[in-house]
Design a protein around this motif. Structure first.
Motif, PDB file in Angstrom:
ATOM      1  N   ARG A 264       0.848  -1.190   0.000  1.00 60.28           N
ATOM      2  CA  ARG A 264       0.000   0.000   0.000  1.00 60.28           C
ATOM      3  C   ARG A 264       0.882   1.239   0.000  1.00 60.28           C
ATOM      4  O   ARG A 264       1.943   1.254   0.599  1.00 60.28           O
ATOM      5  CB  ARG A 264      -0.904   0.004   1.230  1.00 60.28           C
ATOM      6  CG  ARG A 264      -1.904  -1.131   1.265  1.00 60.28           C
ATOM      7  CD  ARG A 264      -2.736  -1.060   2.533  1.00 60.28           C
ATOM      8  NE  ARG A 264      -1.911  -1.269   3.708  1.00 60.28           N
ATOM      9  CZ  ARG A 264      -2.270  -0.936   4.943  1.00 60.28           C
ATOM     10  NH1 ARG A 264      -3.420  -0.341   5.154  1.00 60.28           N
ATOM     11  NH2 ARG A 264      -1.484  -1.182   5.967  1.00 60.28           N
TER      12      ARG A 264
ATOM     13  N   LEU B 232       0.115   4.889   0.953  1.00 61.94           N
ATOM     14  CA  LEU B 232      -0.809   5.908   1.429  1.00 61.94           C
ATOM     15  C   LEU B 232      -0.188   7.296   1.280  1.00 61.94           C
ATOM     16  O   LEU B 232       1.007   7.474   1.456  1.00 61.94           O
ATOM     17  CB  LEU B 232      -1.167   5.643   2.892  1.00 61.94           C
ATOM     18  CG  LEU B 232      -1.784   4.270   3.191  1.00 61.94           C
ATOM     19  CD1 LEU B 232      -2.197   4.190   4.659  1.00 61.94           C
ATOM     20  CD2 LEU B 232      -2.968   3.977   2.296  1.00 61.94           C
TER      21      LEU B 232
ATOM     22  N   SER C 224     -11.760  14.637   9.844  1.00 64.51           N
ATOM     23  CA  SER C 224     -11.724  13.720   8.695  1.00 64.51           C
ATOM     24  C   SER C 224     -10.392  12.980   8.619  1.00 64.51           C
ATOM     25  O   SER C 224     -10.358  11.766   8.381  1.00 64.51           O
ATOM     26  CB  SER C 224     -11.969  14.497   7.400  1.00 64.51           C
ATOM     27  OG  SER C 224     -13.225  15.143   7.416  1.00 64.51           O
ATOM     28  N   LEU C 225      -9.309  13.705   8.827  1.00 66.40           N
ATOM     29  CA  LEU C 225      -7.990  13.071   8.777  1.00 66.40           C
ATOM     30  C   LEU C 225      -7.810  12.084   9.926  1.00 66.40           C
ATOM     31  O   LEU C 225      -7.181  11.034   9.762  1.00 66.40           O
ATOM     32  CB  LEU C 225      -6.892  14.144   8.825  1.00 66.40           C
ATOM     33  CG  LEU C 225      -6.746  15.029   7.582  1.00 66.40           C
ATOM     34  CD1 LEU C 225      -5.696  16.100   7.819  1.00 66.40           C
ATOM     35  CD2 LEU C 225      -6.393  14.197   6.354  1.00 66.40           C
ATOM     36  N   TRP C 226      -8.362  12.411  11.103  1.00 63.53           N
ATOM     37  CA  TRP C 226      -8.250  11.499  12.237  1.00 63.53           C
ATOM     38  C   TRP C 226      -9.002  10.193  11.972  1.00 63.53           C
ATOM     39  O   TRP C 226      -8.488   9.102  12.253  1.00 63.53           O
ATOM     40  CB  TRP C 226      -8.772  12.168  13.501  1.00 63.53           C
ATOM     41  CG  TRP C 226      -8.845  11.232  14.676  1.00 63.53           C
ATOM     42  CD1 TRP C 226      -9.965  10.773  15.296  1.00 63.53           C
ATOM     43  CD2 TRP C 226      -7.735  10.625  15.348  1.00 63.53           C
ATOM     44  NE1 TRP C 226      -9.636   9.917  16.319  1.00 63.53           N
ATOM     45  CE2 TRP C 226      -8.271   9.817  16.366  1.00 63.53           C
ATOM     46  CE3 TRP C 226      -6.361  10.688  15.189  1.00 63.53           C
ATOM     47  CZ2 TRP C 226      -7.476   9.068  17.226  1.00 63.53           C
ATOM     48  CZ3 TRP C 226      -5.560   9.948  16.046  1.00 63.53           C
ATOM     49  CH2 TRP C 226      -6.111   9.152  17.046  1.00 63.53           C
ATOM     50  N   ILE C 227     -10.201  10.304  11.423  1.00 63.83           N
ATOM     51  CA  ILE C 227     -10.976   9.107  11.081  1.00 63.83           C
ATOM     52  C   ILE C 227     -10.191   8.243  10.095  1.00 63.83           C
ATOM     53  O   ILE C 227     -10.207   7.009  10.175  1.00 63.83           O
ATOM     54  CB  ILE C 227     -12.346   9.505  10.492  1.00 63.83           C
ATOM     55  CG1 ILE C 227     -13.214  10.147  11.585  1.00 63.83           C
ATOM     56  CG2 ILE C 227     -13.065   8.296   9.894  1.00 63.83           C
ATOM     57  CD1 ILE C 227     -14.493  10.778  11.063  1.00 63.83           C
ATOM     58  N   ARG C 228      -9.490   8.888   9.179  1.00 67.92           N
ATOM     59  CA  ARG C 228      -8.669   8.130   8.216  1.00 67.92           C
ATOM     60  C   ARG C 228      -7.449   7.519   8.889  1.00 67.92           C
ATOM     61  O   ARG C 228      -7.081   6.368   8.621  1.00 67.92           O
ATOM     62  CB  ARG C 228      -8.212   9.062   7.081  1.00 67.92           C
ATOM     63  CG  ARG C 228      -7.348   8.370   6.024  1.00 67.92           C
ATOM     64  CD  ARG C 228      -8.177   7.326   5.286  1.00 67.92           C
ATOM     65  NE  ARG C 228      -7.341   6.465   4.458  1.00 67.92           N
ATOM     66  CZ  ARG C 228      -6.735   5.366   4.889  1.00 67.92           C
ATOM     67  NH1 ARG C 228      -6.846   5.001   6.168  1.00 67.92           N
ATOM     68  NH2 ARG C 228      -6.028   4.620   4.071  1.00 67.92           N
ATOM     69  N   ALA C 229      -6.817   8.252   9.789  1.00 65.37           N
ATOM     70  CA  ALA C 229      -5.578   7.779  10.419  1.00 65.37           C
ATOM     71  C   ALA C 229      -5.810   6.550  11.281  1.00 65.37           C
ATOM     72  O   ALA C 229      -4.999   5.610  11.266  1.00 65.37           O
ATOM     73  CB  ALA C 229      -4.947   8.901  11.256  1.00 65.37           C
TER      74      ALA C 229
ATOM     75  N   GLN D  36      -7.697   4.159  10.966  1.00 64.72           N
ATOM     76  CA  GLN D  36      -7.894   2.935  10.185  1.00 64.72           C
ATOM     77  C   GLN D  36      -6.574   2.253   9.829  1.00 64.72           C
ATOM     78  O   GLN D  36      -6.561   1.085   9.459  1.00 64.72           O
ATOM     79  CB  GLN D  36      -8.668   3.258   8.898  1.00 64.72           C
ATOM     80  CG  GLN D  36     -10.055   3.804   9.130  1.00 64.72           C
ATOM     81  CD  GLN D  36     -10.740   4.186   7.836  1.00 64.72           C
ATOM     82  OE1 GLN D  36     -10.812   3.403   6.896  1.00 64.72           O
ATOM     83  NE2 GLN D  36     -11.242   5.417   7.773  1.00 64.72           N
ATOM     84  N   ASP D  37      -5.476   2.995   9.941  1.00 63.93           N
ATOM     85  CA  ASP D  37      -4.175   2.441   9.562  1.00 63.93           C
ATOM     86  C   ASP D  37      -3.106   2.777  10.597  1.00 63.93           C
ATOM     87  O   ASP D  37      -2.001   3.203  10.253  1.00 63.93           O
ATOM     88  CB  ASP D  37      -3.755   2.955   8.181  1.00 63.93           C
ATOM     89  CG  ASP D  37      -4.508   2.267   7.061  1.00 63.93           C
ATOM     90  OD1 ASP D  37      -4.242   1.084   6.810  1.00 63.93           O
ATOM     91  OD2 ASP D  37      -5.387   2.899   6.450  1.00 63.93           O
TER      92      ASP D  37
ATOM     93  N   TYR E 229       0.147   1.023   9.832  1.00 61.54           N
ATOM     94  CA  TYR E 229       0.761   1.189   8.508  1.00 61.54           C
ATOM     95  C   TYR E 229       2.158   1.781   8.639  1.00 61.54           C
ATOM     96  O   TYR E 229       2.364   2.802   9.287  1.00 61.54           O
ATOM     97  CB  TYR E 229      -0.100   2.101   7.629  1.00 61.54           C
ATOM     98  CG  TYR E 229       0.539   2.431   6.294  1.00 61.54           C
ATOM     99  CD1 TYR E 229       0.621   1.478   5.293  1.00 61.54           C
ATOM    100  CD2 TYR E 229       1.077   3.693   6.051  1.00 61.54           C
ATOM    101  CE1 TYR E 229       1.207   1.773   4.072  1.00 61.54           C
ATOM    102  CE2 TYR E 229       1.659   4.003   4.838  1.00 61.54           C
ATOM    103  CZ  TYR E 229       1.718   3.043   3.851  1.00 61.54           C
ATOM    104  OH  TYR E 229       2.312   3.339   2.651  1.00 61.54           O
TER     105      TYR E 229
ATOM    106  N   MET F 298       0.294  12.446   9.283  1.00 63.48           N
ATOM    107  CA  MET F 298      -1.142  12.601   9.498  1.00 63.48           C
ATOM    108  C   MET F 298      -1.406  13.264  10.855  1.00 63.48           C
ATOM    109  O   MET F 298      -2.160  14.244  10.957  1.00 63.48           O
ATOM    110  CB  MET F 298      -1.823  11.242   9.428  1.00 63.48           C
ATOM    111  CG  MET F 298      -1.857  10.618   8.040  1.00 63.48           C
ATOM    112  SD  MET F 298      -3.043  11.420   6.934  1.00 63.48           S
ATOM    113  CE  MET F 298      -4.593  10.749   7.547  1.00 63.48           C
TER     114      MET F 298
END
Length: 223
Positions: free
Chosen positions: A41, A43, A64-69, A71-72, A75, A94
């Motif tokens: 991946r 990212l 929004s960025l926290w919700i994305r962070a 999840q990984d 990573y 992030m």
């Protein structure tokens, strides 16, 4: 009659061959498909200085960025050793952007910093996020407590770890942190702080991924 049967059979041959070819193509496509577990991946981190272009939507973008962070959290864009990620990783970028956009957003410091140090071992990134968090929330004992673990275990900076433990105690942390701060210069101090942090994480029902990785780190420390 027979001629009609032969003629009908020959007309069906192209359709049969076409079906066989389609089946073979499908089979080869499936065989050539890469194993999802081996796909790398890549990212993309937010652009630098994003906070200057938020135009009043800093909090929304940070959320929004926290919700994305989250999840990984595990990573790592480039591993430089076993369970050791390159410094200033994707996750750090992030979290750094999130906390620039929303400096009073507490959880990225508390949980994100711990993910950097415990899960992917981005040492430099974790140091920056914890330092940022201690400055933003000087009276939040959980952040200074977790920062103390990072400074002791990853940086072997016992002086700074002791200072953070005293700060933890002064802001309502467990009373044993004062005694632990005095024992940091002994070999037992490292494991003791890590085990205390594990208990705190387990009792407060924090991210199970962080808890499991911390448990494994403690096992390696004991060995």
């Amino acid at each position: 009659m027979r001629d009609q049967l032969y003629s009908s059979s020959f007309k069906q041959i192209p359709s049969i061959l076409l079906g066989i070819c389609a089946l073979m193509l499908l089979t080869f496509t499936q065989l050539a498909k890469p194993d999802p577990s081996t796909v790398v991946r890549d990212l993309i981190a937010p652009p630098p200085q994003l906070s200057r272009f938020a135009f009043g939507y800093q909090e929304v973008i940070a959320d929004s960025l926290w919700i994305r962070a989250v999840q990984d959290f595990d990573y790592c864009d480039q591993a430089i050793g076993k369970n050791i990620c390159i410094n200033n990783s994707w996750l750090f970028k992030m979290l750094d952007t999130i906390t620039d956009l929303s400096p009073n957003f507490r959880i990225p410091y508390a949980a994100g910093g711990l993910a950097l140090t415990v899960i992917i071992t981005d040492i430099d990134g974790a140091t920056k996020i914890f330092d940022k968090g201690v400055r933003a929330f000087p009276n939040d004992w959980t952040i200074s407590y977790r920062a103390a673990y990072h400074y002791l275990y990853e940086l072997n900076d016992k002086k700074r770890a002791a200072e953070l433990l005293i700060q933890t105690g002064q802001n309502g942390g467990p009373p044993f942190v004062y005694a632990l701060a005095g024992r940091l210069y002994s070999d037992s101090g490292n494991v003791e702080l890590a085990e205390a942090l594990l208990r705190e994480m387990t009792e407060s029902k924090q991210d199970p991924l962080i808890i499991e990785r911390l448990r494994k780190k403690i096992e390696s420390m004991r060995k």
